[in-house]
Design an enzyme around this catalytic site. Structure first.
Site, PDB file in Angstrom:
ATOM      1  N   GLY A  11      78.802 -92.172 -44.964  1.00  0.00           N
ATOM      2  CA  GLY A  11      77.620 -92.706 -44.240  1.00  0.00           C
ATOM      3  C   GLY A  11      77.409 -91.744 -43.120  1.00  0.00           C
TER       4      GLY A  11
ATOM      5  N   ARG B 283      77.900 -89.515 -51.789  1.00  0.00           N
ATOM      6  CA  ARG B 283      79.324 -89.692 -52.228  1.00  0.00           C
ATOM      7  C   ARG B 283      79.464 -89.151 -53.452  1.00  0.00           C
ATOM      8  NH1 ARG B 283      80.642 -93.713 -48.349  1.00  0.00           N
ATOM      9  NH2 ARG B 283      78.748 -94.954 -47.547  1.00  0.00           N
TER      10      ARG B 283
ATOM     11  N   ASP C  59      86.809 -92.887 -43.257  1.00  0.00           N
ATOM     12  CA  ASP C  59      88.152 -92.770 -43.992  1.00  0.00           C
ATOM     13  C   ASP C  59      88.099 -92.412 -45.391  1.00  0.00           C
ATOM     14  OD1 ASP C  59      86.975 -95.028 -44.883  1.00  0.00           O
ATOM     15  OD2 ASP C  59      88.599 -96.241 -44.650  1.00  0.00           O
TER      16      ASP C  59
ATOM     17  N   THR D  60      81.577 -92.071 -37.896  1.00  0.00           N
ATOM     18  CA  THR D  60      81.040 -93.244 -38.461  1.00  0.00           C
ATOM     19  C   THR D  60      81.050 -94.371 -37.450  1.00  0.00           C
ATOM     20  OG1 THR D  60      81.889 -95.380 -39.668  1.00  0.00           O
ATOM     21  CG2 THR D  60      83.688 -93.957 -38.636  1.00  0.00           C
TER      22      THR D  60
END
Length: 319
Positions: free
Chosen positions: A11, A72, A103, A125
């Site tokens: 993100g 992603r 993470d 993040t």
């Protein structure tokens, strides 16, 4: 070392551009060539790699999002995908890699480090859910975005004498909800890290109503559940006019705060320093306003926590 690369993954978060800028300019300060890898690990596999010069990162420190874009990649999770990624790094002669993300991005960096690629992670993040660092890039901006929204919603809540449920992001972490709720005087804050009783929340609302309170604000972290469901329960049990606002991806965008710009600059620069020292499989972070580094393995083994003293304080001040 002559060449390093930088990518953003997962993100997006305000301040990622400031971190990219720091990596590029710190790299050139040490006579390194710096390559930008577009679209995260997916772009690494596909060879979406371009050399960045000093001008490439001009006029981006104040911009939200990421100039390198993000994506992603399911393919990168496979040994075959990782092999392709390493082949691309070797093709371009990239000897060290800075990975900016959360993470999941760190686990990808970990895989590359285990296969001999010098890799350092920079925590970016809005969720602030990376263990071992007090703050992640983007968290402060997201909190300020939420506060700005709550201030506006409070005006309407007051005018119409309503109870407002505001659902905020954070994945499985309650940091955004906790900090924004405390900063904006929410009557109740519901987060995954703290046990709550719906009856207690109802009682608090009724108590406020009985002493003439015209409106209430309740912050719900998305990791607890749906704000809409909470709103329905409260309306059924109190009879109060209730509205729900799900802030959603508005929390990801916007110009980063001064705190996030400075944090990103410090962390990005430190990541380059670690690569120059041939350190790998590490992440950088901030503890007590000091920049630190530790192994990604060690960091991800830790459990993310929130400061429950802030939660208790918010409850006391919302009497």
């Amino acid at each position: 070392m002559k060449r390093i690369g930088v990518l953003t993954s997962g993100g997006d978060a305000p301040g990622m551009n400031a971190a990219i800028r720091a990596v590029v300019r710190k790299g050139y300060y040490h006579n390194l060539e710096v390559f930008g890898i577009y679209h995260g690990y997916s772009g690494l596999i596909n060879g979406e790699i371009k050399q960045l010069d000093l001008g490439s990162v001009g006029d981006i420190i104040h911009r939200g999002g990421t100039m390198l874009y993000t994506a992603r990649s399911e393919e990168f999770k496979t040994p075959e995908g990782q092999k392709k990624a390493i082949e691309q790094l070797n093709k371009y002669g990239i000897e060290g890699l800075v990975v900016i993300g959360g993470d999941g991005s760190f686990r990808g960096a970990q895989k590359l480090a285990q296969q001999g690629i010098l890799t350092v992670g920079v925590p970016g993040t809005i969720d602030n859910d990376i263990p071992a660092t007090d703050f992640t890039i983007g968290f402060d901006t997201a909190v300020n975005t939420v506060i700005n929204a709550i201030d506006k919603i409070r005006d309407t809540a007051t005018s119409h004498e309503r109870t407002y449920i505001i659902e905020v992001m954070g994945r499985n972490a309650g940091d955004i909800a906790l900090w924004s709720g405390l900063a904006d005087g929410a009557e109740s804050i519901i987060i995954p890290e703290a046990y709550y009783e719906m009856d207690e929340i109802i009682e608090r609302l009724k108590h406020g109503h009985s002493r003439g309170k015209k409106h209430s604000i309740i912050i719900v972290a998305e990791g607890v559940g749906s704000g809409i469901e909470f709103g329905n329960q409260i309306k059924q049990k109190t009879g109060f006019e209730t509205r729900v606002t799900v802030l959603g991806h508005i929390q990801r965008g916007g110009s980063p705060t001064a705190f996030d710009r400075v944090l990103a600059s410090r962390l990005g620069a430190e990541a380059v320093e670690l690569l120059l020292k041939n350190q790998s499989g590490k992440m950088v972070g901030i503890k007590n306003n000091q920049i630190i580094s530790l192994g990604i393995d060690e960091a991800l083994m830790q459990k993310h926590t929130v400061d429950l003293s802030l939660y208790q304080l918010a409850s006391i001040l919302a009497i």
